[in-house]
Write a protein that holds these residues in place. Structure first.
Motif, PDB file in Angstrom:
ATOM      1  N   ALA A 327      31.086  24.975 -26.124  1.00 56.85           N
ATOM      2  CA  ALA A 327      29.975  24.226 -26.711  1.00 56.85           C
ATOM      3  C   ALA A 327      29.106  25.137 -27.576  1.00 56.85           C
ATOM      4  O   ALA A 327      28.785  26.253 -27.190  1.00 56.85           O
ATOM      5  CB  ALA A 327      29.137  23.588 -25.604  1.00 56.85           C
ATOM      6  N   LEU A 328      28.739  24.652 -28.770  1.00 62.31           N
ATOM      7  CA  LEU A 328      28.044  25.494 -29.749  1.00 62.31           C
ATOM      8  C   LEU A 328      26.534  25.291 -29.769  1.00 62.31           C
ATOM      9  O   LEU A 328      25.822  26.093 -30.348  1.00 62.31           O
ATOM     10  CB  LEU A 328      28.592  25.206 -31.158  1.00 62.31           C
ATOM     11  CG  LEU A 328      30.107  25.316 -31.340  1.00 62.31           C
ATOM     12  CD1 LEU A 328      30.478  25.020 -32.788  1.00 62.31           C
ATOM     13  CD2 LEU A 328      30.616  26.687 -30.922  1.00 62.31           C
ATOM     14  N   LEU A 329      26.047  24.236 -29.137  1.00 59.68           N
ATOM     15  CA  LEU A 329      24.644  23.856 -29.334  1.00 59.68           C
ATOM     16  C   LEU A 329      23.762  24.090 -28.110  1.00 59.68           C
ATOM     17  O   LEU A 329      22.610  23.651 -28.085  1.00 59.68           O
ATOM     18  CB  LEU A 329      24.566  22.377 -29.741  1.00 59.68           C
ATOM     19  CG  LEU A 329      25.502  21.953 -30.881  1.00 59.68           C
ATOM     20  CD1 LEU A 329      25.321  20.474 -31.185  1.00 59.68           C
ATOM     21  CD2 LEU A 329      25.254  22.792 -32.128  1.00 59.68           C
ATOM     22  N   THR A 330      24.289  24.748 -27.081  1.00 63.87           N
ATOM     23  CA  THR A 330      23.486  24.989 -25.877  1.00 63.87           C
ATOM     24  C   THR A 330      22.240  25.800 -26.223  1.00 63.87           C
ATOM     25  O   THR A 330      22.302  26.777 -26.957  1.00 63.87           O
ATOM     26  CB  THR A 330      24.299  25.750 -24.812  1.00 63.87           C
ATOM     27  OG1 THR A 330      24.866  26.917 -25.412  1.00 63.87           O
ATOM     28  CG2 THR A 330      25.411  24.886 -24.268  1.00 63.87           C
ATOM     29  N   GLY A 331      21.108  25.351 -25.688  1.00 64.36           N
ATOM     30  CA  GLY A 331      19.849  26.049 -25.919  1.00 64.36           C
ATOM     31  C   GLY A 331      19.046  25.535 -27.091  1.00 64.36           C
ATOM     32  O   GLY A 331      17.846  25.817 -27.193  1.00 64.36           O
ATOM     33  N   ILE A 332      19.675  24.772 -28.002  1.00 67.53           N
ATOM     34  CA  ILE A 332      18.940  24.284 -29.175  1.00 67.53           C
ATOM     35  C   ILE A 332      19.002  22.764 -29.317  1.00 67.53           C
ATOM     36  O   ILE A 332      18.381  22.197 -30.214  1.00 67.53           O
ATOM     37  CB  ILE A 332      19.445  24.940 -30.478  1.00 67.53           C
ATOM     38  CG1 ILE A 332      20.941  24.655 -30.692  1.00 67.53           C
ATOM     39  CG2 ILE A 332      19.152  26.415 -30.504  1.00 67.53           C
ATOM     40  CD1 ILE A 332      21.451  25.116 -32.044  1.00 67.53           C
ATOM     41  N   ILE A 333      19.765  22.064 -28.437  1.00 68.67           N
ATOM     42  CA  ILE A 333      19.908  20.617 -28.563  1.00 68.67           C
ATOM     43  C   ILE A 333      19.014  19.883 -27.580  1.00 68.67           C
ATOM     44  O   ILE A 333      18.920  20.257 -26.408  1.00 68.67           O
ATOM     45  CB  ILE A 333      21.380  20.173 -28.391  1.00 68.67           C
ATOM     46  CG1 ILE A 333      21.507  18.657 -28.596  1.00 68.67           C
ATOM     47  CG2 ILE A 333      21.942  20.597 -27.043  1.00 68.67           C
ATOM     48  CD1 ILE A 333      22.928  18.182 -28.725  1.00 68.67           C
ATOM     49  N   ASN A 334      18.311  18.859 -28.100  1.00 72.12           N
ATOM     50  CA  ASN A 334      17.416  18.032 -27.282  1.00 72.12           C
ATOM     51  C   ASN A 334      17.775  16.560 -27.430  1.00 72.12           C
ATOM     52  O   ASN A 334      18.339  16.144 -28.451  1.00 72.12           O
ATOM     53  CB  ASN A 334      15.956  18.232 -27.692  1.00 72.12           C
ATOM     54  CG  ASN A 334      15.403  19.556 -27.234  1.00 72.12           C
ATOM     55  OD1 ASN A 334      15.951  20.607 -27.529  1.00 72.12           O
ATOM     56  ND2 ASN A 334      14.298  19.526 -26.526  1.00 72.12           N
ATOM     57  N   GLY A 379      30.808  16.355 -26.836  1.00 74.12           N
ATOM     58  CA  GLY A 379      30.427  17.663 -27.362  1.00 74.12           C
ATOM     59  C   GLY A 379      31.255  18.101 -28.547  1.00 74.12           C
ATOM     60  O   GLY A 379      30.731  18.633 -29.531  1.00 74.12           O
ATOM     61  N   LEU A 380      32.554  17.895 -28.484  1.00 75.86           N
ATOM     62  CA  LEU A 380      33.437  18.332 -29.558  1.00 75.86           C
ATOM     63  C   LEU A 380      33.105  17.597 -30.853  1.00 75.86           C
ATOM     64  O   LEU A 380      33.036  18.210 -31.929  1.00 75.86           O
ATOM     65  CB  LEU A 380      34.896  18.084 -29.155  1.00 75.86           C
ATOM     66  CG  LEU A 380      35.975  18.695 -30.056  1.00 75.86           C
ATOM     67  CD1 LEU A 380      35.836  20.204 -30.105  1.00 75.86           C
ATOM     68  CD2 LEU A 380      37.357  18.299 -29.573  1.00 75.86           C
ATOM     69  N   ILE A 514      24.970  29.476 -35.934  1.00 74.48           N
ATOM     70  CA  ILE A 514      24.168  28.248 -35.911  1.00 74.48           C
ATOM     71  C   ILE A 514      22.749  28.548 -35.434  1.00 74.48           C
ATOM     72  O   ILE A 514      21.771  28.113 -36.035  1.00 74.48           O
ATOM     73  CB  ILE A 514      24.836  27.184 -35.007  1.00 74.48           C
ATOM     74  CG1 ILE A 514      26.139  26.694 -35.655  1.00 74.48           C
ATOM     75  CG2 ILE A 514      23.899  26.012 -34.769  1.00 74.48           C
ATOM     76  CD1 ILE A 514      26.989  25.830 -34.739  1.00 74.48           C
ATOM     77  N   GLN A 515      22.621  29.320 -34.348  1.00 68.67           N
ATOM     78  CA  GLN A 515      21.308  29.578 -33.768  1.00 68.67           C
ATOM     79  C   GLN A 515      20.454  30.493 -34.646  1.00 68.67           C
ATOM     80  O   GLN A 515      19.240  30.528 -34.497  1.00 68.67           O
ATOM     81  CB  GLN A 515      21.463  30.161 -32.362  1.00 68.67           C
ATOM     82  CG  GLN A 515      22.038  29.159 -31.368  1.00 68.67           C
ATOM     83  CD  GLN A 515      22.131  29.712 -29.952  1.00 68.67           C
ATOM     84  OE1 GLN A 515      21.853  30.879 -29.720  1.00 68.67           O
ATOM     85  NE2 GLN A 515      22.530  28.856 -29.020  1.00 68.67           N
ATOM     86  N   ILE A 521      17.995  20.846 -32.647  1.00 69.56           N
ATOM     87  CA  ILE A 521      18.801  19.684 -32.998  1.00 69.56           C
ATOM     88  C   ILE A 521      18.430  18.561 -32.045  1.00 69.56           C
ATOM     89  O   ILE A 521      18.401  18.759 -30.828  1.00 69.56           O
ATOM     90  CB  ILE A 521      20.315  19.988 -32.885  1.00 69.56           C
ATOM     91  CG1 ILE A 521      20.721  21.026 -33.932  1.00 69.56           C
ATOM     92  CG2 ILE A 521      21.145  18.715 -33.046  1.00 69.56           C
ATOM     93  CD1 ILE A 521      22.136  21.535 -33.780  1.00 69.56           C
ATOM     94  N   TYR A 522      18.105  17.384 -32.593  1.00 63.21           N
ATOM     95  CA  TYR A 522      17.788  16.216 -31.782  1.00 63.21           C
ATOM     96  C   TYR A 522      18.900  15.185 -31.979  1.00 63.21           C
ATOM     97  O   TYR A 522      19.208  14.803 -33.123  1.00 63.21           O
ATOM     98  CB  TYR A 522      16.439  15.622 -32.187  1.00 63.21           C
ATOM     99  CG  TYR A 522      15.275  16.500 -31.797  1.00 63.21           C
ATOM    100  CD1 TYR A 522      14.652  16.360 -30.565  1.00 63.21           C
ATOM    101  CD2 TYR A 522      14.812  17.496 -32.661  1.00 63.21           C
ATOM    102  CE1 TYR A 522      13.588  17.179 -30.194  1.00 63.21           C
ATOM    103  CE2 TYR A 522      13.754  18.320 -32.298  1.00 63.21           C
ATOM    104  CZ  TYR A 522      13.152  18.153 -31.069  1.00 63.21           C
ATOM    105  OH  TYR A 522      12.106  18.969 -30.697  1.00 63.21           O
ATOM    106  N   ALA A 523      19.519  14.757 -30.879  1.00 65.02           N
ATOM    107  CA  ALA A 523      20.646  13.824 -30.949  1.00 65.02           C
ATOM    108  C   ALA A 523      20.383  12.609 -30.071  1.00 65.02           C
ATOM    109  O   ALA A 523      19.828  12.727 -28.985  1.00 65.02           O
ATOM    110  CB  ALA A 523      21.930  14.520 -30.525  1.00 65.02           C
ATOM    111  N   ASN A 524      20.810  11.442 -30.546  1.00 66.25           N
ATOM    112  CA  ASN A 524      20.664  10.199 -29.802  1.00 66.25           C
ATOM    113  C   ASN A 524      22.052   9.667 -29.484  1.00 66.25           C
ATOM    114  O   ASN A 524      22.792   9.248 -30.383  1.00 66.25           O
ATOM    115  CB  ASN A 524      19.866   9.176 -30.622  1.00 66.25           C
ATOM    116  CG  ASN A 524      19.476   7.960 -29.802  1.00 66.25           C
ATOM    117  OD1 ASN A 524      20.287   7.393 -29.075  1.00 66.25           O
ATOM    118  ND2 ASN A 524      18.222   7.555 -29.932  1.00 66.25           N
TER     119      ASN A 524
END
Length: 540
Positions: A327-334, A379-380, A514-515, A521-524
């Motif tokens: 996973a690439l977005l751990t720590g920055i995705i909300n 995630g992918l 990315i970081q 990053i905000y995802a719904n």
């Protein structure tokens, strides 16, 4: 020319009390001593309730500041150990006072640093003061371990279900001794029983947590139960009516049990944490002290062991939560629905024995859909969307370089550099203490005193070697970190001109890339909308 003498009195006591060498009594004795000297003005500094093992005391630090401002030219205390019980700290202070032309007087030891003999006696007394502190500390620690091995409660926050009560018992020699044992609190015992019953019913800590939240059942400190606190209750042998089967189970975990089990009393565990009290670092179980205690257990042996079996089974088959190597977005995705951070959870395997992973709202994961009903995100798929968005961004190289420089500045001001600074400071202080001890070595011809000073010098030199080793290790890590940053820097410079660069990078390199440019990053998961917040730029 008339010289005006201004004196500072320093008094310290570890505990707030009127007994023994109280603060006021120390000040009184110092005043009586100064009454025989031509002192025009007296400043008083008092630290009550502070240990002498270090110099982190408010009034002591204020006194040092006033000394640097030449507010007084004489420092007096009742006893040397009121200043410090640490030789290195005391040597550093003595050096500072000497540089400021401030004499030091100890009423009890009867020495004055205005003379060479007085300075020599001061260092000798400080060595014995530290030896006394270390001896007392070692004796107290050994006594505490001895009490722990006998199953006595040593103090601190009692586990839910119990309170501490002091009792008297005769030791083998017939002398009355007092110590603390745990005594059950009926209303809290009921909560412990409920937690075990519900876990056996649900076979899930999360479900027990939600049940307790819904029923508004609080902890001993009137807080909501968390999965960690529930897990601690379920694994703590303090609650089990220990028998031979329990002992065998604990042995498989590496624990050695002191005392004889009787299918009635619980087991207390000590010496579990590394470092200072409250540290989360856990020692190997073989280093723990586990002893049959004086308190009665709450949970039967069979029920407790059944719970341990379910916990072990769940742990073996539970999906991993948290960060991921893929996973690439751990720590920055909300989660854009509620704003909470999102975690990674694994699904079923596919393809080349790989596992699917999903980004899950932590609020929903902990409290259920009643708090957040946003759907989980593949995630992918999301990682691919983010990469494609980054490829299409028209960021100029100046912006990228500027953000990377900020990133590197953050690394340079990290905790590791603060640690490096502290290590170098300790090294300098030790060298200063060594110089002071060697300077005073020439002032005595007593063979025992010489041996003692040389022993202390060797001890400080050994500490310096250890400090130098740690400093070297941190410096090597900093070099390695700089190499990584340079690599990320080079990759980022290629990003604006070579859109396919990301395709050929490892997951770790992609994540760092990315970081380095993405703030949040905000995802719904329900609507599929994604918001990327770059450092200084926003886009959908």
């Amino acid at each position: 020319m008339m010289i005006f003498m201004k004196a500072a009195i320093y008094a310290r006591k570890s505990k707030v009390t009127e007994k023994g060498d109280s603060i006021e009594n120390q000040v009184k004795l110092c005043r009586e001593y100064l009454s025989h000297l031509a002192v025009d003005e007296i400043y008083i500094y008092k630290d009550e309730g502070f240990s002498g093992k270090n110099t982190h005391r408010p009034e002591f630090l204020k006194m040092l500041e006033d000394a640097k401002n030449k507010k007084f030219n004489m420092l007096i205390c009742y006893k040397l150990d009121r200043i410090s019980r640490n030789v290195a700290d005391f040597s550093a202070l003595a050096s500072d006072l000497e540089n400021l032309s401030i004499s030091f007087i100890s009423v009890n030891e009867q020495f004055d640093t205005s003379s060479a003999m007085g300075r020599a006696m001061m260092y000798i007394a400080s060595v014995f003061s530290q030896l006394e502190r270390e001896t007392i500390s070692s004796r107290v620690k050994d006594n505490m371990y001895s009490l722990a091995e006998s199953g006595k409660w040593l103090g601190g926050t009692t586990p839910t279900g119990y309170k501490a009560e002091r009792i008297k018992l005769k030791d083998p020699s017939g002398v009355n001794r007092t110590f603390c044992i745990l005594v059950p609190i009926p209303e809290e015992v009921a909560i412990i029983n409920l937690i075990y019953e519900k876990y056996l019913e649900f076979k899930s800590i999360n479900k027990v947590e939600k049940y307790l939240l819904k029923a508004d059942i609080k902890t001993k400190k009137n807080k909501n139960w968390s999965s960690n606190s529930i897990g601690s209750v379920l694994t703590n042998p303090v609650y089990v009516k220990a028998d031979k089967k329990v002992v065998e189970h604990l042995k498989t975990r590496g624990l050695k049990i002191n005392g004889k089990v009787d299918s009635l009393h619980g087991i207390l565990t000590y010496k579990k944490r590394k470092g200072k009290s409250g540290s989360r670092r856990v020692k190997d179980t073989c280093q723990w002290i586990a002893s049959v205690s004086f308190h009665e257990g709450i949970i039967s042996s069979s029920k407790w062991l059944q719970v341990q079996e379910i916990l072990a089974s769940n742990k073996a088959k539970a999906p991993a939560l948290g960060s991921s190597s893929e996973a690439l977005l751990t720590g920055i995705i909300n989660c854009s629905h509620c704003g909470s951070p999102m975690r990674v959870t694994y699904g079923k395997k596919y393809g080349d024995n790989q596992k699917k992973y999903y980004y899950v709202c932590t609020l929903k994961n902990k409290w259920g859909k009643t708090t957040c009903n946003s759907k989980n995100i593949n995630g992918l798929d999301l990682d691919k969307i983010i990469i494609e968005n980054l490829k299409e961004l028209t960021l100029d190289k100046t912006t990228i370089i500027e953000e990377l420089n900020n990133y590197k500045s953050q690394v340079e001001s990290s905790n590791e550099n603060m640690v490096l600074k502290k290590l170098n400071t300790s090294l300098l202080e030790n060298n200063k203490a060594i110089d002071n001890l060697l300077n005073n070595l020439s002032l005595t011809s007593d063979e025992e005193t010489v041996k003692m000073i040389l022993s202390k010098v060797n001890e400080l030199k050994l500490k310096n070697k250890a400090l130098q080793g740690k400093i070297y290790q941190l410096q090597v890590e900093d070099i390695e970190k700089e190499i990584d940053l340079d690599k990320v820097h080079a990759i980022n410079l290629e990003l604006s001109s070579v859109p396919n660069t990301l395709t050929h990078l490892s997951p770790l390199e992609k994540r760092r890339l990315i970081q380095s440019v993405v703030h949040k990053i905000y995802a719904n998961g329900t609507t599929g909308e994604v918001l990327i917040k770059l450092k200084g730029v926003e886009t959908m």
